[in-house]
Design a protein around this motif. Sequence first.
Motif, PDB file in Angstrom:
ATOM      1  N   MET A 220       0.829  -1.200   0.000  1.00 42.43           N
ATOM      2  CA  MET A 220       0.000   0.000   0.000  1.00 42.43           C
ATOM      3  C   MET A 220       0.869   1.258   0.000  1.00 42.43           C
ATOM      4  O   MET A 220       0.598   2.222  -0.742  1.00 42.43           O
ATOM      5  N   VAL A 221       1.925   1.255   0.828  1.00 36.95           N
ATOM      6  CA  VAL A 221       2.821   2.412   0.892  1.00 36.95           C
ATOM      7  C   VAL A 221       3.514   2.628  -0.457  1.00 36.95           C
ATOM      8  O   VAL A 221       3.625   3.764  -0.942  1.00 36.95           O
ATOM      9  N   LEU A 222       3.950   1.546  -1.091  1.00 34.77           N
ATOM     10  CA  LEU A 222       4.599   1.671  -2.401  1.00 34.77           C
ATOM     11  C   LEU A 222       3.627   2.202  -3.453  1.00 34.77           C
ATOM     12  O   LEU A 222       4.009   3.006  -4.318  1.00 34.77           O
ATOM     13  N   THR A 223       2.371   1.741  -3.386  1.00 30.96           N
ATOM     14  CA  THR A 223       1.372   2.234  -4.330  1.00 30.96           C
ATOM     15  C   THR A 223       1.193   3.741  -4.191  1.00 30.96           C
ATOM     16  O   THR A 223       1.184   4.479  -5.188  1.00 30.96           O
ATOM     17  N   LEU A 224       1.048   4.213  -2.957  1.00 30.52           N
ATOM     18  CA  LEU A 224       0.866   5.646  -2.735  1.00 30.52           C
ATOM     19  C   LEU A 224       2.129   6.423  -3.101  1.00 30.52           C
ATOM     20  O   LEU A 224       2.048   7.545  -3.632  1.00 30.52           O
ATOM     21  N   TYR A 225       3.296   5.835  -2.816  1.00 23.85           N
ATOM     22  CA  TYR A 225       4.579   6.486  -3.147  1.00 23.85           C
ATOM     23  C   TYR A 225       4.696   6.686  -4.662  1.00 23.85           C
ATOM     24  O   TYR A 225       5.032   7.782  -5.140  1.00 23.85           O
ATOM     25  N   LEU A 226       4.415   5.608  -5.424  1.00 22.41           N
ATOM     26  CA  LEU A 226       4.500   5.707  -6.884  1.00 22.41           C
ATOM     27  C   LEU A 226       3.420   6.637  -7.431  1.00 22.41           C
ATOM     28  O   LEU A 226       3.660   7.368  -8.402  1.00 22.41           O
ATOM     29  N   LEU A 227       2.239   6.598  -6.811  1.00 24.91           N
ATOM     30  CA  LEU A 227       1.154   7.460  -7.284  1.00 24.91           C
ATOM     31  C   LEU A 227       1.551   8.928  -7.196  1.00 24.91           C
ATOM     32  O   LEU A 227       1.244   9.715  -8.098  1.00 24.91           O
ATOM     33  N   PHE A 228       2.225   9.309  -6.131  1.00 30.40           N
ATOM     34  CA  PHE A 228       2.642  10.699  -5.969  1.00 30.40           C
ATOM     35  C   PHE A 228       3.496  11.152  -7.149  1.00 30.40           C
ATOM     36  O   PHE A 228       3.259  12.218  -7.743  1.00 30.40           O
ATOM     37  N   TYR A 229       4.494  10.358  -7.523  1.00 22.56           N
ATOM     38  CA  TYR A 229       5.400  10.752  -8.608  1.00 22.56           C
ATOM     39  C   TYR A 229       4.727  10.628  -9.973  1.00 22.56           C
ATOM     40  O   TYR A 229       5.022  11.409 -10.884  1.00 22.56           O
ATOM     41  N   PHE A 230       3.822   9.635 -10.125  1.00 21.90           N
ATOM     42  CA  PHE A 230       3.085   9.536 -11.382  1.00 21.90           C
ATOM     43  C   PHE A 230       2.245  10.799 -11.610  1.00 21.90           C
ATOM     44  O   PHE A 230       2.104  11.255 -12.754  1.00 21.90           O
ATOM     45  N   LEU A 231       1.671  11.346 -10.538  1.00 24.95           N
ATOM     46  CA  LEU A 231       0.865  12.554 -10.668  1.00 24.95           C
ATOM     47  C   LEU A 231       1.736  13.802 -10.835  1.00 24.95           C
ATOM     48  O   LEU A 231       1.517  14.615 -11.739  1.00 24.95           O
ATOM     49  N   ARG A 232       2.727  13.960  -9.979  1.00 23.52           N
ATOM     50  CA  ARG A 232       3.542  15.177  -9.998  1.00 23.52           C
ATOM     51  C   ARG A 232       4.374  15.299 -11.267  1.00 23.52           C
ATOM     52  O   ARG A 232       4.490  16.374 -11.862  1.00 23.52           O
ATOM     53  N   ASP A 233       4.977  14.174 -11.692  1.00 22.50           N
ATOM     54  CA  ASP A 233       5.927  14.204 -12.813  1.00 22.50           C
ATOM     55  C   ASP A 233       5.346  13.563 -14.070  1.00 22.50           C
ATOM     56  O   ASP A 233       6.094  13.042 -14.905  1.00 22.50           O
ATOM     57  N   ARG A 234       4.025  13.578 -14.214  1.00 22.77           N
ATOM     58  CA  ARG A 234       3.405  12.847 -15.318  1.00 22.77           C
ATOM     59  C   ARG A 234       3.876  13.359 -16.682  1.00 22.77           C
ATOM     60  O   ARG A 234       4.080  12.568 -17.609  1.00 22.77           O
TER      61      ARG A 234
END
Length: 216
Positions: A120-134
Amino acid sequence: ALAFALLLAPAQRWLEPKLRSAGLAAGVLVLLTGVGVLFPAMLVADRLVDEVARGGGAITGMLESGQWRRNVSAYPLLAPATDWVEAQFDLPETANAMTAWLTGFVASLARESLLQVIGMVLTLYLLFYFLRDRRTILASIAALSPLSRADTMRLFGDVDDTVHATVYGTLVVAMVQGTLGGLMFWWLGLPAPLLWGVLMGVLAIVPVLGAFIIWI
């Protein structure tokens, strides 16, 4: 994380100019995703496992006391099937074996809870960068793609459409299954039809499990 990022991209684009920070907008969306989706899903899963374990103990008690025989006796048409089941299986022993298996299953889930938290933590971690640096990520993929720019953009669009169709289609089907299941439980006079209808809808989204777990 990628599916969440595709679904939340419009919200990210809307929040960025208002918060004046791509990172802050991504952080807000990640927080809302964790609080509103992932954590409740884990709580529902834990609750369901607990109910399954307790249900196994209750069934064992009914079989050992003979209560199930008295309940079935109200339906004469089931008498032949009941006699056959009793002749073929040692029901209390079978129930004890199932309860032992359920207990071991619950224990194994408890041991794996740390892995679920890490996932779950990895999912949220990756989601942050997918959104910010899309934009940077998409530009890097386009630069590495052997396709022409037009074909690459069309491929991006197809992936986006597929994820949206899959997620929204799954949600609609889950809502239909939960609604029909709750109505059926209400029509049969079973307790807490709203609770079980909601759980059926939630579990219909989960791969492999599905709404049929509630019926079992």
